[in-house]
Motif scaffolding. Sequence first.
Motif, mmCIF file in Angstrom:
data_model
loop_
_atom_site.group_PDB
_atom_site.id
_atom_site.type_symbol
_atom_site.label_atom_id
_atom_site.label_comp_id
_atom_site.label_asym_id
_atom_site.label_seq_id
_atom_site.Cartn_x
_atom_site.Cartn_y
_atom_site.Cartn_z
ATOM 1 N N GLN A 54 0.952 -1.159 0.253
ATOM 2 C CA GLN A 54 -0.041 0.128 -0.163
ATOM 3 C C GLN A 54 0.929 1.074 0.075
ATOM 4 O OE1 GLN A 54 -3.214 0.052 2.686
ATOM 5 N NE2 GLN A 54 -3.867 1.900 2.280
ATOM 6 N N ASN A 83 -4.317 6.712 -0.860
ATOM 7 C CA ASN A 83 -5.719 6.638 -1.373
ATOM 8 C C ASN A 83 -6.571 7.534 -0.540
ATOM 9 O OD1 ASN A 83 -6.259 5.426 1.202
ATOM 10 N ND2 ASN A 83 -6.439 3.291 0.347
ATOM 11 N N ALA A 110 -0.775 3.736 -5.698
ATOM 12 C CA ALA A 110 -1.788 4.599 -5.552
ATOM 13 C C ALA A 110 -2.852 4.835 -6.473
ATOM 14 C CB ALA A 110 -1.192 6.101 -5.092
ATOM 15 N N GLU A 113 -5.263 2.306 -6.287
ATOM 16 C CA GLU A 113 -6.327 2.462 -5.251
ATOM 17 C C GLU A 113 -7.078 3.610 -5.390
ATOM 18 O OE1 GLU A 113 -3.444 2.829 -1.892
ATOM 19 O OE2 GLU A 113 -2.513 0.840 -2.220
ATOM 20 N N VAL A 115 -6.787 6.995 -7.060
ATOM 21 C CA VAL A 115 -6.048 8.281 -6.820
ATOM 22 C C VAL A 115 -5.577 8.625 -8.370
ATOM 23 C CG1 VAL A 115 -4.382 9.911 -6.021
ATOM 24 C CG2 VAL A 115 -5.132 7.899 -4.681
#
Length: 322
Positions: A54, A83, A110, A113, A115
Amino acid sequence: MNNNKILKIGIVMDPIQLIKIEKDSSFAILLEVQKRNYQIYYMEMNDLYLKKNQAYAKVRLLKIQKKINNYFEFIQEKNISLNELDVILMRKDPPFNMEFIYATYILEQAEKEGVLIINKPQSLRDCNEKIFSLLFDKVTPDTLVTRNISQIYNFWKINKDIIIKPLDNMGGSSIFRVKENDVNPLVIMEIMTHYETKYCMIQTYLPSIKYGDKRILVINGQAIPWCVARIPKKGETRANIAVGGIAKIQKLDKIDWEIANYVSPILKKKGLIFVGLDIIGDKLTEINITSPTCICEIERKTNISITSILMNNIENQVINRD
């Protein structure tokens, strides 16, 4: 935005305390972001990190103002998952090196996720600012990319007047012109290739540089109708403003529009939302995708707001994505 959403806008850039706000395009964009009452999350490259696949960053909430000696203030510092942001502007200047590439991997996570990353991380990796232009060979000068000195030497012998430049720098750094009767061509070729260990781009010299190296800005496939023609100072081959080039603001001419319209569909397809095209005469020499500049120069001399056009486009993309 018609849904009154307060966007969270991240920006990855060089240290803000080192910029010159009167000509810094990232600062101009951030002024427009702040004008719309959006939140600015400031990051540098070493703030980005991955943890358990992440994307995270240490961010500082940023406030700015157009005061030369007191132009920024950090309000709060914290670590967040990327995110949490709506948009991240990747505005880190070259050199384009492995550290830059590693940062795009984090930003790409990101992006997965949810963005919006400008410009698209994969395309930042795939589209080297020098080599990418060769995809459009119909409008580019005769070009060689190599680290082999004998190939460069033969190219010079055939073309007689050439430009040699690195693939990873900006602002006119380390660009050499080798004329027909140059007495040190091999020395230049050795230095530029680091003795055949580093690739360079070699192009025919374009005499029309005396009329300016034009920077044309393109936002989501649409060219801005005004450009900056950077004219070399006397005795200088390079036209970059960073090395003393004189900036002249002018409207795009017929050839400029033809080249921009030829290139733009591919830029848009690749998620390259904010791009700077470099055009000398009728030739495309580079496509700047990492941190295009010249916003301030154009906005000062015209009634067009490039930052508004860019932010309107970003807002529309966020709305359509939601």
